[in-house]
Scaffold this active site. Structure first.
Site, PDB file in Angstrom:
ATOM      1  N   THR A 158     -31.322 -26.839 -64.647  1.00  0.00           N
ATOM      2  CA  THR A 158     -32.576 -27.452 -64.182  1.00  0.00           C
ATOM      3  C   THR A 158     -33.194 -28.307 -65.280  1.00  0.00           C
ATOM      4  O   THR A 158     -34.409 -28.352 -65.435  1.00  0.00           O
ATOM      5  CB  THR A 158     -33.558 -26.336 -63.786  1.00  0.00           C
ATOM      6  OG1 THR A 158     -33.667 -25.416 -64.887  1.00  0.00           O
ATOM      7  CG2 THR A 158     -33.070 -25.581 -62.565  1.00  0.00           C
ATOM      8  N   ASP A 203     -19.157 -33.198 -60.504  1.00  0.00           N
ATOM      9  CA  ASP A 203     -20.278 -33.254 -61.449  1.00  0.00           C
ATOM     10  C   ASP A 203     -21.361 -34.219 -60.987  1.00  0.00           C
ATOM     11  O   ASP A 203     -21.969 -34.919 -61.789  1.00  0.00           O
ATOM     12  CB  ASP A 203     -19.772 -33.637 -62.853  1.00  0.00           C
ATOM     13  CG  ASP A 203     -20.829 -33.431 -63.929  1.00  0.00           C
ATOM     14  OD1 ASP A 203     -21.849 -32.795 -63.639  1.00  0.00           O
ATOM     15  OD2 ASP A 203     -20.637 -33.921 -65.051  1.00  0.00           O
TER      16      ASP A 203
END
Length: 662
Positions: free
Chosen positions: A359, A421
């Site tokens: 995050t 990714d």
């Protein structure tokens, strides 16, 4: 810096408290003689520097005794400082002497009194002074910025600040400042520069409040006069050996406090007038591969932030701290624990504590709805999904969290079971505008996977999703259920699979912007692809990547960076500005009410284009490898545009002939 050399390589004897704790007991003359013999020629006998070496008296306070010992031992050969092999006693005496000249340099100058042209009397300690500028700290601890002209002194400040990472907590880099417009931009010129030494390419966006600009590098904060670039104060803590952070993107400010994250996943609160540390809260253990790199988000009385480490197998979380104390108020984990909602989206033998979903990037905040929108990164073992079958919530999601409690209001996953990714750590821009004939609270999000999304941010309803790059091979669209319609043969393989967009994404964390005047969303994009290779046998280890494979940029198509404007209502590309270069720069955009878009182009120039057409109107050859996004502010009645260019901050403004001084 390798602190371990203190005992292992620096000294022939075992050194513990004898070096660090017993320094004051050493012979001061011996330390002085060692300094004068080995160091004084370059740094001067009092540490104030010569043409051969920099002043070191202020730098001493930013290093511990152990770090000084390692620095003395290793030197900095590329910059002309040789290694110094010293005995136990000589090293201890030298460090003791260095601390003595540090103390001698620290006493504060006596206060001075200044009378301004408006009749105000300002008394305080001068922090910096030039021919026409002064920075003064008053007895109550605040900084006052003064300007001198003949025998006149006046106080100045920022008329229109840039108080948070994106200027607005809603995430939109759009300004109503209009002094720099299509008719004046051709005369834009650099007004000042400030270089952050030993930092590499900066990724920071400056924050400006009360005329003071705050910029960062890893574990460092500088406070600058936003009108002259003169340093007011500098905070530095030693870097953490082994921590994975390589950049810092900025600060949050609330009241008299400034907040910044450290490489070791701590949050620090500083007094924004003095740089004095107020509190230090660890978020996680960096030895478990956690780090932090982006600007926190001030929201009400809370500070919202997250952590990095997805590529290293650290499970992500969003957390809220009390701004006054640093105490944690709530935490939302982005990998659900066993039995929690979403835990069934992780099937397989992958270790549950090392699934990723970091995050690390700054979110957006809607003060009226009191919701925080936080982007989440990719799963660990990103190129091999065998041990994590399922959608892998809440990786690759945008989370709508209640600010006060952290409760999940809604979420959307852009790339379920991500194998490339393509994290969701891009800025979500919150705008209020008409949608299909009626007012609506929207969220605009251009995702790394190549699709541009429009949401109703009150409830997460997906209103539109359209591709915004030409090279997109993994999905043919977004279905009525909101999920991507995947195309076959796009998973990584041991032999390698070509997939578009590339691992860098169709776009990435560099900032987009939206203009309500044009209805266009501006973003820098990549037109390129990657060869994704899958490997087996990945095992999580502290301090190491946890990838499950690798990727490399494909030669075809030739990679290109393209600035694009998207019509929010239709998803169509309104205009494009292809750039010359290797498609390796990461600068974002800034839109203005005066009809301009600023960005760093792939050739290294800083440019302004017409927001309606994309026509290039102005450029400055900064020769920078852009890693940061621009911002703007008004200081002393005039508009500035600032950007981090390589290791320097450059502030641009109009010359006096266009914008005369008051």
């Amino acid at each position: 810096m390798r602190v371990r050399v203190l005992a292992a390589a620096l000294l022939p004897l075992t050194v513990t408290a004898g070096l660090v704790g017993g320094i004051e007991a050493q012979d001061g003359d011996a330390g002085r003689r060692t300094f004068e013999t080995r160091c004084g020629r370059c740094h001067a006998a009092d540490g104030t520097g010569t043409e051969m070496g920099p002043a070191i008296v202020q730098r001493l306070k930013t290093r511990t005794d152990a770090q000084l010992a390692a620095l003395i031992h290793d030197g900095i050969p590329p910059r002309g400082m040789p290694p110094n092999l010293l005995s136990d006693a000589d090293a201890a005496a030298l460090i003791a002497f260095l601390r003595s000249i540090q103390r001698d340099a620290d006493p504060e100058a006596p206060p001075r009194v200044f009378h301004t042209v408006d009749g105000t009397t300002i008394e305080g300690v001068v922090l910096g002074e030039g021919v026409d500028d002064l920075q003064v700290r008053t007895a109550e601890g605040r900084v006052r910025l003064l300007r001198k002209s003949a025998d006149r002194i006046r106080e100045v400040t920022s008329d229109t600040p840039w108080p948070t990472y994106n200027g607005d907590p809603r995430g939109n880099r759009y300004t109503t400042l209009a002094e720099i417009d299509k008719t004046t931009v051709s005369r834009l010129t650099p007004k000042w520069t400030f270089t952050l030494p030993d930092t590499g390419s900066l990724q920071v966006t400056p924050v400006v409040l009360d005329g003071i600009m705050y910029v960062t590098a890893v574990n460092e904060v500088y406070a600058l006069d936003a009108g002259s670039g003169r340093q007011i104060w500098h905070f530095r803590r030693p870097r953490t050996a082994g921590a994975a952070a390589w950049a810092n993107r900025g600060v949050a400010v609330a009241g008299d406090r400034l907040f910044v994250v450290s490489d070791a996943a701590h949050v620090l609160a500083l007094n924004r007038w003095t740089g004095t540390q107020l509190w230090d809260t660890p978020l996680a253990d960096w030895r478990e591969n956690y780090f932090a790199s982006s600007a926190p988000l001030a929201a009400g009385s809370l500070l919202i932030t997250g952590v990095g480490g997805g590529e290293q197998g650290a499970n992500g979380f969003v957390t809220a701290l009390d701004q006054a104390t640093g105490k944690e108020v709530w935490r939302f984990w982005t990998v659900p624990r066993q039995g929690e909602p979403g835990s069934d989206t992780w099937k397989g033998s992958g270790p549950p504590d090392h699934r990723g979903a970091p995050t690390w990037f700054t979110g957006s905040y809607d003060p009226e709805l009191d919701l925080v929108y936080w982007p989440v990164g990719n799963p660990s073992q990103e190129y091999n999904g065998d041990d994590r079958q399922g959608d892998n919530l809440y990786a690759n999601c945008i989370l709508a969290l209640e600010r006060a409690t952290g409760a999940l209001r809604w979420y959307y996953q852009f790339t379920p079971h991500d194998l490339w990714d393509w994290d969701a750590t891009q800025t979500s821009v919150l705008v209020d505008t008409a949608w299909q004939g009626r007012p609506r609270r929207l969220m605009l999000h251009a995702n790394r996977n190549g699709f541009f999304y429009v949401f109703d941010r009150t409830n997460g309803t997906l209103l539109r999703a359209t591709a915004f790059v030409r090279n997109l091979t993994w999905a043919r669209g977004i279905g009525a259920d909101g999920k991507p319609i995947r195309l076959p043969n796009q998973d990584p393989t041991p032999a390698g699979t070509k997939v578009c967009p590339s691992q860098d994404g169709a776009t990435n964390w560099f900032s987009p912007s939206y203009s309500p005047a044009t209805g266009l969303f501006y973003l820098q994009t990549f037109e390129k692809c990657s060869i994704y290779t899958k490997s087996d046998g990945a095992v999580w280890e502290t301090g190491k990547p946890y990838l499950g494979g690798s990727q490399k940029t494909a030669a075809d198509p030739v990679p290109q960076r393209v600035l694009k404007a998207i019509d929010v209502q239709t998803g169509a590309i309104s205009w494009e500005m292809p750039q010359t270069g290797p498609a390796t720069t990461w600068g974002g955009t800034l839109a203005t009410a005066s009809g301009l878009v600023f960005t760093g182009d792939d050739s290294g120039s800083f440019v302004a284009v017409d927001a309606a057409t994309g026509r290039r109107l102005w450029s400055f050859a900064a020769n920078a490898g852009w890693k940061a996004s621009p911002m703007t502010y008004a200081f002393d009645g005039h508009q500035y545009v600032a950007v981090a260019a390589s290791s320097s901050i450059i502030a641009f403004g109009l010359p006096p002939t266009t914008a005369p001084e008051r």
